[in-house]
Structure formats: C-alpha cells, structure tokens
Design a protein around this motif. Structure first.
Motif, PDB file in Angstrom:
ATOM      1  N   ASN A  75      -9.064 -14.310   3.154  1.00 17.68           N
ATOM      2  CA  ASN A  75      -8.572 -12.936   2.971  1.00 17.68           C
ATOM      3  C   ASN A  75      -7.750 -12.818   1.688  1.00 17.68           C
ATOM      4  OD1 ASN A  75      -9.682 -11.823   5.335  1.00 17.68           O
ATOM      5  ND2 ASN A  75      -7.981 -12.577   6.573  1.00 17.68           N
ATOM      6  N   TYR A  76      -6.919 -13.820   1.425  1.00 17.73           N
ATOM      7  CA  TYR A  76      -6.095 -13.782   0.207  1.00 17.73           C
ATOM      8  C   TYR A  76      -6.954 -13.967  -1.041  1.00 17.73           C
ATOM      9  CZ  TYR A  76      -2.109 -14.104   3.363  1.00 17.73           C
ATOM     10  OH  TYR A  76      -1.180 -13.851   4.340  1.00 17.73           O
ATOM     11  N   ARG A  77      -7.985 -14.806  -0.958  1.00 21.18           N
ATOM     12  CA  ARG A  77      -8.884 -14.965  -2.106  1.00 21.18           C
ATOM     13  C   ARG A  77      -9.642 -13.675  -2.381  1.00 21.18           C
ATOM     14  NH1 ARG A  77     -10.332 -19.841   0.779  1.00 21.18           N
ATOM     15  NH2 ARG A  77      -9.206 -21.642  -0.060  1.00 21.18           N
ATOM     16  N   ALA A  78     -10.056 -13.003  -1.304  1.00 17.66           N
ATOM     17  CA  ALA A  78     -10.777 -11.740  -1.480  1.00 17.66           C
ATOM     18  C   ALA A  78      -9.884 -10.682  -2.112  1.00 17.66           C
ATOM     19  CB  ALA A  78     -11.318 -11.254  -0.141  1.00 17.66           C
ATOM     20  N   LEU A  79      -8.605 -10.682  -1.751  1.00 17.33           N
ATOM     21  CA  LEU A  79      -7.675  -9.716  -2.343  1.00 17.33           C
ATOM     22  C   LEU A  79      -7.553  -9.905  -3.852  1.00 17.33           C
ATOM     23  CD1 LEU A  79      -4.706  -9.581   0.207  1.00 17.33           C
ATOM     24  CD2 LEU A  79      -6.256  -7.725  -0.363  1.00 17.33           C
ATOM     25  N   SER A  80      -7.552 -11.147  -4.298  1.00 17.22           N
ATOM     26  CA  SER A  80      -7.390 -11.410  -5.724  1.00 17.22           C
ATOM     27  C   SER A  80      -8.571 -10.909  -6.546  1.00 17.22           C
ATOM     28  CB  SER A  80      -7.199 -12.915  -5.955  1.00 17.22           C
ATOM     29  OG  SER A  80      -8.352 -13.641  -5.546  1.00 17.22           O
ATOM     30  N   VAL A 265      -1.587   3.549  -2.784  1.00 21.79           N
ATOM     31  CA  VAL A 265      -0.555   2.539  -2.994  1.00 21.79           C
ATOM     32  C   VAL A 265      -0.796   1.392  -2.015  1.00 21.79           C
ATOM     33  CG1 VAL A 265       1.158   4.105  -3.954  1.00 21.79           C
ATOM     34  CG2 VAL A 265       0.984   3.834  -1.475  1.00 21.79           C
ATOM     35  N   VAL A 266      -0.015   0.333  -2.129  1.00 18.07           N
ATOM     36  CA  VAL A 266      -0.285  -0.878  -1.362  1.00 18.07           C
ATOM     37  C   VAL A 266      -0.182  -0.633   0.144  1.00 18.07           C
ATOM     38  CG1 VAL A 266       0.501  -3.219  -0.871  1.00 18.07           C
ATOM     39  CG2 VAL A 266       0.397  -2.413  -3.229  1.00 18.07           C
ATOM     40  N   TYR A 268      -0.527   2.163   1.782  1.00 16.19           N
ATOM     41  CA  TYR A 268      -1.665   2.981   2.237  1.00 16.19           C
ATOM     42  C   TYR A 268      -2.946   2.145   2.251  1.00 16.19           C
ATOM     43  CZ  TYR A 268      -4.670   7.014   2.893  1.00 16.19           C
ATOM     44  OH  TYR A 268      -5.579   7.897   3.413  1.00 16.19           O
ATOM     45  N   PHE A 269      -3.109   1.230   1.309  1.00 23.71           N
ATOM     46  CA  PHE A 269      -4.257   0.326   1.309  1.00 23.71           C
ATOM     47  C   PHE A 269      -4.266  -0.520   2.573  1.00 23.71           C
ATOM     48  CE2 PHE A 269      -6.113  -3.822   0.394  1.00 23.71           C
ATOM     49  CZ  PHE A 269      -7.346  -3.481  -0.145  1.00 23.71           C
ATOM     50  N   VAL A 270      -3.085  -1.018   2.976  1.00 16.51           N
ATOM     51  CA  VAL A 270      -2.985  -1.807   4.211  1.00 16.51           C
ATOM     52  C   VAL A 270      -3.423  -0.963   5.406  1.00 16.51           C
ATOM     53  CG1 VAL A 270      -1.370  -2.951   5.780  1.00 16.51           C
ATOM     54  CG2 VAL A 270      -1.180  -3.314   3.310  1.00 16.51           C
ATOM     55  N   TRP A 271      -2.949   0.283   5.453  1.00 15.75           N
ATOM     56  CA  TRP A 271      -3.320   1.166   6.561  1.00 15.75           C
ATOM     57  C   TRP A 271      -4.827   1.429   6.567  1.00 15.75           C
ATOM     58  CZ3 TRP A 271      -5.581   5.999   6.886  1.00 15.75           C
ATOM     59  CH2 TRP A 271      -5.499   6.625   8.123  1.00 15.75           C
ATOM     60  N   GLN A 272      -5.410   1.654   5.406  1.00 18.10           N
ATOM     61  CA  GLN A 272      -6.853   1.894   5.321  1.00 18.10           C
ATOM     62  C   GLN A 272      -7.642   0.711   5.865  1.00 18.10           C
ATOM     63  OE1 GLN A 272      -7.440   2.877   1.121  1.00 18.10           O
ATOM     64  NE2 GLN A 272      -8.221   4.880   1.729  1.00 18.10           N
ATOM     65  N   GLN A 273      -7.274  -0.485   5.435  1.00 23.66           N
ATOM     66  CA  GLN A 273      -8.025  -1.665   5.852  1.00 23.66           C
ATOM     67  C   GLN A 273      -7.896  -1.908   7.353  1.00 23.66           C
ATOM     68  OE1 GLN A 273     -10.084  -3.129   3.710  1.00 23.66           O
ATOM     69  NE2 GLN A 273      -9.316  -1.626   2.235  1.00 23.66           N
ATOM     70  N   ALA A 274      -6.693  -1.687   7.891  1.00 21.97           N
ATOM     71  CA  ALA A 274      -6.467  -2.011   9.301  1.00 21.97           C
ATOM     72  C   ALA A 274      -6.999  -0.952  10.247  1.00 21.97           C
ATOM     73  CB  ALA A 274      -4.975  -2.234   9.544  1.00 21.97           C
ATOM     74  N   PHE A 275      -6.823   0.341   9.906  1.00 20.95           N
ATOM     75  CA  PHE A 275      -7.099   1.398  10.872  1.00 20.95           C
ATOM     76  C   PHE A 275      -8.240   2.331  10.483  1.00 20.95           C
ATOM     77  CE2 PHE A 275      -2.559   0.310  11.278  1.00 20.95           C
ATOM     78  CZ  PHE A 275      -2.574  -0.145  12.574  1.00 20.95           C
ATOM     79  N   GLN A 276      -8.770   2.191   9.274  1.00 16.09           N
ATOM     80  CA  GLN A 276      -9.967   2.948   8.907  1.00 16.09           C
ATOM     81  C   GLN A 276     -11.182   2.040   8.812  1.00 16.09           C
ATOM     82  OE1 GLN A 276      -9.168   5.255   5.316  1.00 16.09           O
ATOM     83  NE2 GLN A 276      -8.781   7.080   6.538  1.00 16.09           N
ATOM     84  N   ASN A 277     -11.010   0.925   8.107  1.00 14.73           N
ATOM     85  CA  ASN A 277     -12.127  -0.011   7.954  1.00 14.73           C
ATOM     86  C   ASN A 277     -12.175  -1.058   9.061  1.00 14.73           C
ATOM     87  OD1 ASN A 277     -12.538   1.372   5.558  1.00 14.73           O
ATOM     88  ND2 ASN A 277     -11.526  -0.172   4.299  1.00 14.73           N
ATOM     89  N   ALA A 284      -3.664  -7.338   7.026  1.00 18.39           N
ATOM     90  CA  ALA A 284      -2.459  -8.156   7.226  1.00 18.39           C
ATOM     91  C   ALA A 284      -2.190  -9.038   6.015  1.00 18.39           C
ATOM     92  CB  ALA A 284      -2.620  -9.015   8.481  1.00 18.39           C
ATOM     93  N   ALA A 285      -3.237  -9.548   5.392  1.00 15.28           N
ATOM     94  CA  ALA A 285      -3.055 -10.350   4.180  1.00 15.28           C
ATOM     95  C   ALA A 285      -2.440  -9.515   3.059  1.00 15.28           C
ATOM     96  CB  ALA A 285      -4.391 -10.940   3.740  1.00 15.28           C
ATOM     97  N   ALA A 286      -2.933  -8.273   2.895  1.00 15.41           N
ATOM     98  CA  ALA A 286      -2.347  -7.387   1.883  1.00 15.41           C
ATOM     99  C   ALA A 286      -0.886  -7.073   2.194  1.00 15.41           C
ATOM    100  CB  ALA A 286      -3.164  -6.097   1.798  1.00 15.41           C
ATOM    101  N   ALA A 287      -0.584  -6.900   3.478  1.00 17.97           N
ATOM    102  CA  ALA A 287       0.806  -6.622   3.869  1.00 17.97           C
ATOM    103  C   ALA A 287       1.706  -7.796   3.543  1.00 17.97           C
ATOM    104  CB  ALA A 287       0.865  -6.301   5.363  1.00 17.97           C
ATOM    105  N   TYR A 288       1.214  -9.024   3.706  1.00 16.30           N
ATOM    106  CA  TYR A 288       2.045 -10.176   3.410  1.00 16.30           C
ATOM    107  C   TYR A 288       2.198 -10.414   1.910  1.00 16.30           C
ATOM    108  CZ  TYR A 288       3.679 -11.967   7.763  1.00 16.30           C
ATOM    109  OH  TYR A 288       4.396 -12.111   8.924  1.00 16.30           O
ATOM    110  N   VAL A 289       1.240  -9.995   1.119  1.00 16.53           N
ATOM    111  CA  VAL A 289       1.429 -10.031  -0.331  1.00 16.53           C
ATOM    112  C   VAL A 289       2.594  -9.119  -0.720  1.00 16.53           C
ATOM    113  CG1 VAL A 289       0.397  -9.424  -2.546  1.00 16.53           C
ATOM    114  CG2 VAL A 289      -0.940 -10.659  -0.846  1.00 16.53           C
ATOM    115  N   LEU A 290       2.630  -7.926  -0.115  1.00 18.50           N
ATOM    116  CA  LEU A 290       3.742  -7.007  -0.370  1.00 18.50           C
ATOM    117  C   LEU A 290       5.056  -7.587   0.154  1.00 18.50           C
ATOM    118  CD1 LEU A 290       4.862  -4.264  -1.264  1.00 18.50           C
ATOM    119  CD2 LEU A 290       4.188  -3.351   0.970  1.00 18.50           C
TER     120      LEU A 290
END
Length: 317
Positions: A75-80, A265-266, A268-277, A284-290
């Motif tokens: 997940n972290y590699r995909a984020l990069s 923003v970051v 909102y991106f976390v919310w999109q990934q978790a509850f839309q996609n 969760a990986a994006a949230a931990y980067v933040l």
C-alpha cells in the motif's frame, strides 16, 4: 569508634496504625480507579484501539466486505507512485503554505489594531471572533450559496460593478484559493484572540524604557513587541499547520475534491479511498503518511520551543 545507631523499633500500636494507613490508601486508590475506569475504557476503545487497528489495516488489502489479506508495504509503495495522492499532497501543501502565514499575519495585524482604547472595541473583537465559533459545515453551505456561479450573490455584485463573473468552486484554477479565503475568514478570530492575550502580557516597563530611549512605533514593534510574542507565534504556527493539514469538512461540503481533483487534500483522499472506493487498507496507509508528517511537525515545534525557552532564560540571566 562511635557506637553504631540502634535500629528504630516500632511499637505494636504504631505498626497497627501503619497497616491501617496502608489499607486506607489502597481503598482510596481502588475507589479512584473505580470512578475513572469508565473514562479510561472509553479513551482506550475510541483512541488506542482504532490507532493500532488502522496501523495493522495499512498493511492489508481490505475492501470492508471480503476477508482481508496481508500485503506488507504494498500500500505504501503504491502511494509513492499514485498521481492522485501526489496531487492531494500538493494541494495540501499549497493550502497550508497560504493559510498558515496569512492567518498569523492578519491575526497579528488585527490584534495590534484592536489592542487600543477605542470606542466599541469590545464589539469589534466579538465580531471578528464570531466566525470562529461557526462550524465549517455551516460555513461551507453558506459560501456555496454566496459563490454559486449562476445564482450566487458574489457574481451578482460583480455584475453590478460591470466585472466578469467568476467560477469560484467550479473553476480548477480558483477553487483551492477560494477555500483558503474562506478558512481565513473563519479562523482568523482565533489568532486575533491569542495575540491579543499575549499583547496584554507585554511588560509595560520595556515599552516605557524603549520610548524613553527614543524608539518609534516601528522600532518598538520590531525590537520589543515581536520578540515577546515569539512563543505565542510558535504555538500558532504549530496549531494552524496541524489544522491546515487536516482540513476536510470544508472540502467535503463545498467541492467534493473537485473540479478535476484541484481541491482534493490528503484527508479527503483518505476518505475517498476508504468509503468511496472501499480500499480501506490503502486509505489507512495514506492516513499514516499524514500522521507521520504531523509527528515530525510536532517534534520540530517542540525543539523550537526548547530553543526559545533556552534563549529567554539566557536573556533574563
């Protein structure tokens, strides 16, 4: 050779009193824990458990429906390599770079203007602070009506002034800056109140001594007032930066991250990934980067405060 001191002996009555006192302390401790245990359980259940669970989730592929599977650092590699996440980071940094210094500078300017004995100063202070107590959701709804490209009051005023209408939230080149303006309007009252409180604590003896030495307003502000406000400015820098990095409500109510991702923003991106996609692990990986970025900022601010305290202690010696 002097005689060795004899050990202190306690009578049976003293021993009984000590035992009774220890039992009383144990009962008091047990009573205290009985009263605070519900709060401790709530804190653990609503903070510690979700933090640990989301950390484990960031190493899994989870769609919130089917059983999850362990993917490690995928997940972290995909984020990069995710352009959408990069765009969200860029938008967040631009928002923060504009919002934080402008809110502090405008807050300081207004605090200096209101730190005087003028007529109706209490009313002015109240009016500036009122937007801060309004929720971001209500502000978003209000400005969605005001800045509507077709029926909003803002374009009506521009039309009356013979100026071209603007897209505001529908224009990719304007939407993020409009959000910054709304955030400044809503939160500047907090900075004003903090700076006003700090200005009340500026030692009048320093100001009077500087005036006796011939210092004008500009030199007084630069060499006396601003150095005294440094600890407060460090606090506001940290506070406003954390708030800027966590902006979500205003984006959700007004633009939904659009147009074309220009306000994503970051958070909102976390919310999109978790509850839309429904890619909870990726979100969760994006949230931990933040979260890591926020921890770095907190550590840096603590170091700044230590250096400032050391400097002040050295100056007072």
């Amino acid at each position: 050779m002097p005689p060795l001191p004899t050990p202190l002996t306690l009578s049976d009555t003293d021993r009984a009193r000590l035992r009774a006192r220890r039992r009383g302390r144990r009962r008091e401790s047990a009573t205290a824990w009985a009263f605070i245990s519900p709060s401790v359980l709530v804190i653990i259940g609503l903070s510690a458990v979700p933090v640990v669970w989301s950390l484990l989730l960031s190493f899994r592929a989870d769609d919130l429906v089917t059983p999850s599977r362990w993917v490690g650092l995928d997940n972290y590699r995909a984020l990069s390599h995710d352009p959408h996440f990069s765009q969200a980071v860029d938008n967040t940094l631009i928002y923060t770079a504009l919002y934080v210094p402008l809110s502090m500078l405008l807050g300081l300017a207004l605090a200096l203007a209101l730190n005087r004995r003028i007529r109706f100063v209490g009313l002015y202070r109240t009016l500036i602070f009122v937007p801060f107590v309004i929720s971001e959701t209500a502000q978003g709804v209000l400005f969605s009506f005001i800045l509507d490209p077709q029926f909003g009051a803002a374009n009506s005023v521009l039309h009356a002034l013979h100026l071209s209408p603007q897209g505001f939230f529908t224009d990719p080149g304007q939407a993020l800056y409009v959000l910054v303006g709304i955030s400044l309007w809503s939160s500047i009252g907090f900075c004003v109140v903090i700076y006003l409180a700090a200005l009340q604590d500026v030692p009048q003896t320093l100001i009077e001594a500087a005036r006796l030495d011939g210092a004008g307003r500009r030199h007084l502000l630069r060499h006396v007032v601003l150095p005294t406000l440094t600890p407060v400015s460090v606090f506001l820098l940290l506070w406003q930066t954390i708030n800027a990095l966590q902006v979500f409500d205003l984006v959700y109510v007004t633009t939904k991250g659009g147009p074309i991702g220009s306000t994503t923003v970051v958070v909102y991106f976390v919310w999109q990934q978790a509850f839309q996609n429904f890619t909870a692990g990726y979100g969760a990986a994006a949230a931990y980067v933040l979260a890591i970025a926020l921890l770095v900022i907190a550590a840096a601010s603590r170091l700044m405060r230590r250096r400032e305290n050391t400097r002040l202690e050295g100056a007072t010696r």
